[in-house]
Each structure stands twice: as C-alpha cells, then as structure tokens.
Design a protein around this motif. Structure first.
Motif, PDB file in Angstrom:
ATOM      1  N   ASN A  19       0.823  -1.200   0.000  1.00 10.56           N
ATOM      2  CA  ASN A  19       0.000   0.000   0.000  1.00 10.56           C
ATOM      3  C   ASN A  19       0.862   1.257   0.000  1.00 10.56           C
ATOM      4  OD1 ASN A  19      -2.055  -1.830   0.252  1.00 10.56           O
ATOM      5  ND2 ASN A  19      -2.698  -1.189   2.278  1.00 10.56           N
ATOM      6  N   ILE A  21      -7.676   2.844  -5.523  1.00 13.49           N
ATOM      7  CA  ILE A  21      -8.487   2.125  -4.547  1.00 13.49           C
ATOM      8  C   ILE A  21      -8.052   2.499  -3.136  1.00 13.49           C
ATOM      9  CG2 ILE A  21      -9.248  -0.145  -3.750  1.00 13.49           C
ATOM     10  CD1 ILE A  21      -8.412  -1.218  -6.542  1.00 13.49           C
ATOM     11  N   LEU A  27      -8.257   1.482   0.698  1.00 13.14           N
ATOM     12  CA  LEU A  27      -8.475   0.253   1.439  1.00 13.14           C
ATOM     13  C   LEU A  27      -8.877   0.599   2.866  1.00 13.14           C
ATOM     14  CD1 LEU A  27      -5.323  -1.486   0.008  1.00 13.14           C
ATOM     15  CD2 LEU A  27      -7.679  -1.898  -0.674  1.00 13.14           C
ATOM     16  N   LYS A  71     -13.480  -1.718  -0.002  1.00 15.17           N
ATOM     17  CA  LYS A  71     -12.677  -1.009  -0.992  1.00 15.17           C
ATOM     18  C   LYS A  71     -13.495   0.150  -1.542  1.00 15.17           C
ATOM     19  CE  LYS A  71      -9.827  -4.903  -2.513  1.00 15.17           C
ATOM     20  NZ  LYS A  71      -9.386  -5.719  -3.673  1.00 15.17           N
ATOM     21  N   TYR A 107     -13.440   3.269  -4.447  1.00 16.21           N
ATOM     22  CA  TYR A 107     -12.832   3.576  -5.738  1.00 16.21           C
ATOM     23  C   TYR A 107     -12.979   5.065  -6.046  1.00 16.21           C
ATOM     24  CZ  TYR A 107     -13.121  -1.481  -6.308  1.00 16.21           C
ATOM     25  OH  TYR A 107     -13.007  -2.843  -6.129  1.00 16.21           O
TER      26      TYR A 107
END
Length: 253
Positions: free
Chosen positions: A106, A151, A153, A159, A161
């Motif tokens: 990430n 995305i 998280l 999730k 978008y």
C-alpha cells in the motif's frame, strides 16, 4: 426462600454462559492482517504466532507481523467550522480511515507543496463513500492503484474507488473526485514515479499529474482533476498541487 435460591442459581448460570462465550471469542485466532480489537469488537483477539494485535485507533486493532502493541490513541472528536465562515475544516469520525502503520503493498498519498504540504488523501467522512479530500496525517487512508483504479483500502475490508465526475462542457476546467463502492467506469489512474496521474481518452490535458485543492464552505480540502495548465489560470480559491505516493511506515506531518 426456594424462589430466591432458584433466582440466584439462574443468575449464576447466565453469568457462566456469558463468560464461556467471551472466553471462546478471546481464544479464537484472528487471521493475518485481520481485525483483533477495537471499540465494540466481539471477534477474536489473539493473533497467529509471530503476529501482534496492534492498536491503530480506538475503533480498530489489527494483527501485524512482528509488531508490538501500541498504546491506544485519544478518542476521535467531531469538529465543525465556526459560524461566520472560514475557520478549520469539518472532520467527522463516524468510521476509521487508514491504519497508522502502512500495510505491505500500500501507499499513503499526500501533497508536498504549500498550502497543503503533507496533507494526506482520505475521505471527507473517514472510510466512507464521500468526497475525496486532503486532511491530517492522523486520518491518512491507504491506497493501491490496480487496473487503472485508485483504490482506498478501509480497515474493515471495504474497498472505495476514486470517481472523477464527467465533464459537462469544454469550459469546465476542473473535475471533482469522490469515493464510491464500485469501480470507476472511465478514466485511468496510474503512478508515474511516485506521482499520481489521471487520464481519459476524451480529454486532452497539458499535464496528467495536475490537481487542484479547492476548499469547500466548511473548509474541507476537496480534490479536483486540473484540466488546464499547472500553476496557470488557477481557479479562484484553489491551489495547484501534485500528489505523491509515500511509503514511510507511518503518515508523518
């Protein structure tokens, strides 16, 4: 007297049953990277061998590899801009955003120029489908770019978008970015080095990594795609920015 004894016996059995359920929940093992604690959490609190249940915020603790448990932070507060306009941004803590420790694969995303130096990308209402904003490091969300989608998280596994609004006409030079629970139907996000870019075949942009931060009436730093030249003909009240991936262990000021 007999009725009193029966009442006491029933009470003791009820307490014993609750204790047994709590004991079972506590003895179960959460999965790697899974939730293991937080306000209202009733699931497993133990982590696999070599993993530690690490406090991210009062609402969320997570099994992290080799990490040592950290002290809980102060409960989040809800503030709003003072009356009369201006003032500090609104922050609504109805849900936690990112964790304080960056997870493998990430990135945090932040601006690196004034007036938004080291403000981090997140949801206006933390961890929910709402406006995309830059905010304080303590609320920084975590991101991946996969298949052209940016995305976010969320710690509970959700999730979100990034969605860029449609251009309503050729005179429109900035497009607002929001979060949704479904992938964006058009447009492509990508990293160029550590810089976030956005493109779409129907719009020619002089600089793909040009963004605008435009405060709303509550002072939230809303994120827009800048369709014009960077640092030229900037809309009133907005600031030109580029936004960048940051992979330090924590979101630093």
């Amino acid at each position: 007297m007999l009725r009193c004894h029966r009442y006491k016996a029933g009470f003791v059995l009820a307490i014993a049953a609750l204790s047994f359920v709590s004991s079972v929940a506590a003895q179960a093992t959460a999965p790697e990277w899974g939730q293991c604690g937080g306000t209202g959490w009733t699931g497993p609190t133990a982590c696999p061998e070599g993993w530690a249940c690490t406090v991210s915020n009062p609402y969320y603790s997570q099994c992290l590899q080799g990490a040592a448990p950290s002290a809980p932070s102060s409960p989040p507060s809800t503030t709003s801009a003072p009356t009369g306009g201006g003032g500090s941004p609104t922050t609504t803590s109805s849900a936690p955003s990112g964790t304080t420790t960056l997870l493998p694969g990430n990135s945090f995303i932040r601006a690196v120029e004034d007036p938004n130096f080291h403000k981090y990308l997140q949801s206006e209402v933390l961890g929910t489908a709402s406006d995309a904003v830059l905010g304080e490091p303590g609320n920084a969300a975590q991101f991946q770019i996969t298949g052209g989608q940016l995305i976010q998280l969320v710690p509970d596994g959700t999730k979100l978008y990034a969605q860029v609004e449609d251009r309503s006409g050729p005179s429109v030079m900035k497009l607002k970015v929001t979060w949704a629970t479904t992938p964006a139907p058009a447009g492509t996000f990508q990293f160029s080095g550590d810089t976030v870019e956005w493109s779409i075949p129907t719009i020619s942009r002089p600089q793909l990594n040009a963004w605008l931060i435009c405060p709303d009436s509550a002072g939230n730093r809303d994120l827009y795609v800048n369709l014009g030249p960077y640092s030229y003909q900037t809309p009133a009240g907005c600031a030109d920015e580029t936004i960048h991936a940051y992979t330090g262990a924590t979101a630093t000021p």
